[in-house]
Design an enzyme around this catalytic site. Structure first.
Site, PDB file in Angstrom:
ATOM      1  N   GLY A 161      -0.251   2.608   1.318  1.00  0.00           N
ATOM      2  CA  GLY A 161       0.206   2.789  -0.111  1.00  0.00           C
ATOM      3  C   GLY A 161       0.281   4.306  -0.598  1.00  0.00           C
ATOM      4  NE  ARG A 162       2.206   4.978  -6.691  1.00  0.00           N
ATOM      5  CZ  ARG A 162       2.410   3.874  -7.064  1.00  0.00           C
ATOM      6  NH1 ARG A 162       1.245   2.799  -6.844  1.00  0.00           N
ATOM      7  NH2 ARG A 162       3.289   3.127  -7.876  1.00  0.00           N
ATOM      8  CB  ILE A 163      -4.804   5.825  -1.351  1.00  0.00           C
ATOM      9  CG1 ILE A 163      -5.085   5.700  -2.751  1.00  0.00           C
ATOM     10  CG2 ILE A 163      -6.035   6.474  -0.719  1.00  0.00           C
ATOM     11  CD1 ILE A 163      -6.082   4.786  -3.279  1.00  0.00           C
ATOM     12  CB  SER A 182       2.060  -0.953   5.899  1.00  0.00           C
ATOM     13  OG  SER A 182       2.141  -1.369   4.655  1.00  0.00           O
ATOM     14  NE  ARG A 183       1.969  -7.623   2.045  1.00  0.00           N
ATOM     15  CZ  ARG A 183       1.352  -8.066   0.972  1.00  0.00           C
ATOM     16  NH1 ARG A 183       0.583  -9.344   1.071  1.00  0.00           N
ATOM     17  NH2 ARG A 183       1.570  -7.519  -0.190  1.00  0.00           N
ATOM     18  CB  THR A 184       6.428  -3.938   3.680  1.00  0.00           C
ATOM     19  OG1 THR A 184       6.182  -5.305   3.310  1.00  0.00           O
ATOM     20  CG2 THR A 184       8.032  -3.740   4.028  1.00  0.00           C
ATOM     21  NE  ARG A 243     -11.464  -3.408  -4.888  1.00  0.00           N
ATOM     22  CZ  ARG A 243     -11.300  -2.390  -5.257  1.00  0.00           C
ATOM     23  NH1 ARG A 243     -11.756  -1.127  -4.662  1.00  0.00           N
ATOM     24  NH2 ARG A 243     -10.861  -1.925  -6.546  1.00  0.00           N
ATOM     25  CD  GLU A 272     -18.966  -2.391  -3.535  1.00  0.00           C
ATOM     26  OE1 GLU A 272     -18.662  -2.074  -4.540  1.00  0.00           O
ATOM     27  OE2 GLU A 272     -18.179  -2.098  -2.692  1.00  0.00           O
ATOM     28  CG  HIS A 291     -16.860   1.270  -4.781  1.00  0.00           C
ATOM     29  ND1 HIS A 291     -16.677  -0.185  -4.493  1.00  0.00           N
ATOM     30  CD2 HIS A 291     -15.790   1.612  -5.142  1.00  0.00           C
ATOM     31  CE1 HIS A 291     -15.552  -0.568  -4.918  1.00  0.00           C
ATOM     32  NE2 HIS A 291     -14.730   0.598  -5.235  1.00  0.00           N
ATOM     33  CB  ILE A 292     -18.374   7.806  -4.675  1.00  0.00           C
ATOM     34  CG1 ILE A 292     -18.409   8.198  -3.076  1.00  0.00           C
ATOM     35  CG2 ILE A 292     -19.829   7.245  -4.927  1.00  0.00           C
ATOM     36  CD1 ILE A 292     -19.083   9.157  -2.738  1.00  0.00           C
ATOM     37  N   GLY A 293     -15.141   6.341  -4.009  1.00  0.00           N
ATOM     38  CA  GLY A 293     -13.612   6.665  -3.891  1.00  0.00           C
ATOM     39  C   GLY A 293     -13.322   7.587  -5.033  1.00  0.00           C
TER      40      GLY A 293
END
Length: 328
Positions: A161-163, A182-184, A243, A272, A291-293
């Site tokens: 994705g974008r990230i 990727s799925r697509t 995640r 978490e 979880h500091i993304g």
């Protein structure tokens, strides 16, 4: 004389910066949970949700059918996150409740963290820092604290994705070969970013670093398990910056503990906060952060602002800025 319209009511599940709280207060009757480092208790949320029109929530809150059904007047749920697997979107949609998220504003910051986690894991930064601080650093020796090279290595990105695209740009600065799954399939991105497509098994077999950047869903639950970890190189490193739940943590522990893969960098966990006695935290070849993304001042403020915009627009008869289901 006309009838005075009472302000809409909202509930905020965590303390926000004062200026954002003030902006919300200009539009709404605001109630909030003010303990910054402790999630709102579920029983409190169930009580507070009963008479509010909007909810400003975090990924720490499970906004399930029980919560949504209790919110008899609820019109907008503004989630301060890109992902929204903490919300029962299907039930929200059935009840005419708009669910919103905060995409785009955290792309570069999360890409920074993902690549930093990759580098820290490769060069054993937390492990060696702990060794130094404990006074356990002895004499220099040729193979002491040796890690894995990043420059020229093969990076496999699962979820482009974008990230993921932002991470590719960072990886190219290290002359890494980049594969993605990727799925697509995104053929236009392959030439634009100079990357190659691979099926998941092929990617895991070839990658020196396997980086997870896909959303959580029932389809991606434990996508990386015992079988997938067995496909990876013994010197490979798994990075999860997406995640918890995408990785089978029991399988990962055994793979790391038995030397089947070299290391892991984790920003997210199935539970978490992650329990301090979690087996993964006992391993020196795990670089673990809480979880500091998206945790930069600029980005977290931008996320809070966008979530506030979604409530302000959505509860004032306009289209929410970034809805994920209903379009006001």
């Amino acid at each position: 004389m006309g009838v005075k319209t009472l302000p809409r009511k909202i509930y905020v599940t965590r303390k926000l910066p004062e200026d954002i709280e003030s902006r919300l207060a200009e539009h709404f009757d605001v109630r909030s949970w003010d303990e910054e480092d402790k999630p709102v208790p579920r029983e409190t949320l169930l009580e507070e949700i009963k008479d509010v029109d909007g909810l400003f929530c975090m990924i720490t809150e499970k906004i399930d059918e029980e919560i949504l059904q209790a919110g008899k007047h609820l019109k907008v749920v503004a989630n301060m996150a890109v992902g929204y697997n903490n919300i029962d979107v299907e039930t929200a949609t059935a009840n005419g409740i708009t669910v919103t998220n905060t995409p785009d504003v955290l792309t570069e910051t999360t890409a920074d963290l993902a690549f930093a986690l990759l580098m820290a894991s490769a060069r054993r930064l937390t492990e060696t820092s702990d060794t130094l601080r404990k006074g356990e650093w002895g004499a220099w020796s040729p193979m002491q604290f040796t890690g894995q090279d990043i420059f020229g290595a093969t990076l496999g990105i699962i979820g482009l994705g974008r990230i993921g695209e932002a991470v590719v740009k960072r990886a190219k600065g290290f002359e890494m070969d980049v594969l993605y799954h990727s799925r697509t399939r995104k053929k236009d991105k392959e030439s634009e970013l100079d990357i190659g497509y691979a099926e998941l098994d092929q990617l895991l077999t070839k990658a020196d670093f396997a980086l997870l950047l896909l959303p959580y869903s029932s389809e991606s639950h434990h996508l990386i398990g015992k079988r997938e970890l067995a496909l990876m190189k013994e010197n490979a490193i798994l990075i999860n910056a997406s995640r918890g739940g995408i990785v089978d943590e029991d399988a990962l522990y055994h793979a790391l503990n038995n030397g089947e893969i070299w290391g892991a960098g984790l920003d997210v966990y199935e539970q978490e906060p992650v329990p301090t006695d979690h087996p993964l935290l006992t391993l020196s070849n795990v670089t673990a952060v809480p979880h500091i993304g998206s945790a930069s001042v600029k980005t977290r403020r931008a996320m809070a602002d966008l979530a506030a915009d979604n409530l302000i627009e959505g509860l004032n008869g306009k289209k929410a800025v970034t809805p994920v289901n209903l379009h006001n």
